[in-house]
Motif scaffolding. Structure first.
Motif: not given
Length: 145
Positions: A72-78, A82-88, A102-107
Motif C-alpha cells: 500500500h505504501c509503495e502504491w501511494f508513493k508511486a 510526497i509528505k506523510d505524517c503520523h500522530v501518536y 512504513i517507508p522511511h524518508t527517501e528521495q
C-alpha cells in the motif's frame, strides 16, 4: 472470510488525505481499508499530495497485515504522495510495528512522526499542504477518545 477487525475514517481536503485508525487490525481490515483509501485518493492522482494519519486509538495489527501495508505504501508513493505524517503519543510497540512496515524518508518522499496533532498540521502547512478543514481530525480525536 473473517469479519473485519479494525476501524478507520478517511477524508480528502485540498491535497491532503486525512485518516484515523482504531482498534487492532486483521487482514480483512487492511484489505477493505486499502480499497477505500484508493477510491478516496483518486482525485489526488497526478499531483503532489500528503497524508496525515492519526494512530492514537490504533492497537497494532496481526502479522498478516504487514505485507499489505508495505505494498500500500509503495502504491501511494508511486501515485504522488510526497509528505506523510503520523500522530501518536510515544509508544515503543506502535513504533516498532509502524517502523517495520512504513517507508522511511527517501528521495521524493518524507515521513515525520508527531506526538500531537497541532505539530503535525503545522509541519504540513510549512511543507505547502494547508489543512483548511482540519476540524475533521479534531472531531475524530475528541469523539473517539
Amino acid at each position: 472470510m473473517l469479519e473485519i477487525h479494525g476501524r478507520w475514517k478517511i477524508k480528502v481536503t485540498d491535497k491532503v488525505l486525512m485518516q484515523w485508525f482504531a482498534d487492532s487490525w486483521n487482514e480483512e481490515a487492511i484489505i477493505a481499508y486499502v480499497k477505500e483509501f484508493k477510491a478516496a485518493a483518486a482525485p489526488l492522482m497526478g499531483s503532489d499530495w500528503a497524508i496525515i494519519s492519526i494512530f492514537e486509538q490504533w492497537e497494532l495489527g496481526v502479522p498478516e497485515i504487514e505485507q499489505h501495508v508495505v505494498e500500500h505504501c509503495e502504491w501511494f508513493k508511486a501515485q504522488g504522495c510526497i509528505k506523510d505524517c503520523h500522530v501518536y503519543r510515544p509508544s515503543a510497540v506502535k513504533e516498532m510495528q509502524l517502523e517495520k512496515m512504513i517507508p522511511h524518508t527517501e528521495q521524493g518522499y518524507e515521513r515525520a512522526v508527531f506526538d500531537n496533532l497541532n505539530d503535525a498540521i503545522n509541519w504540513l502547512d510549512s511543507e505547502g499542504f494547508s489543512l483548511n478543514q482540519d476540524q475533521f481530525l479534531y472531531d475524530i480525536i475528541k469523539s473517539e477518545t
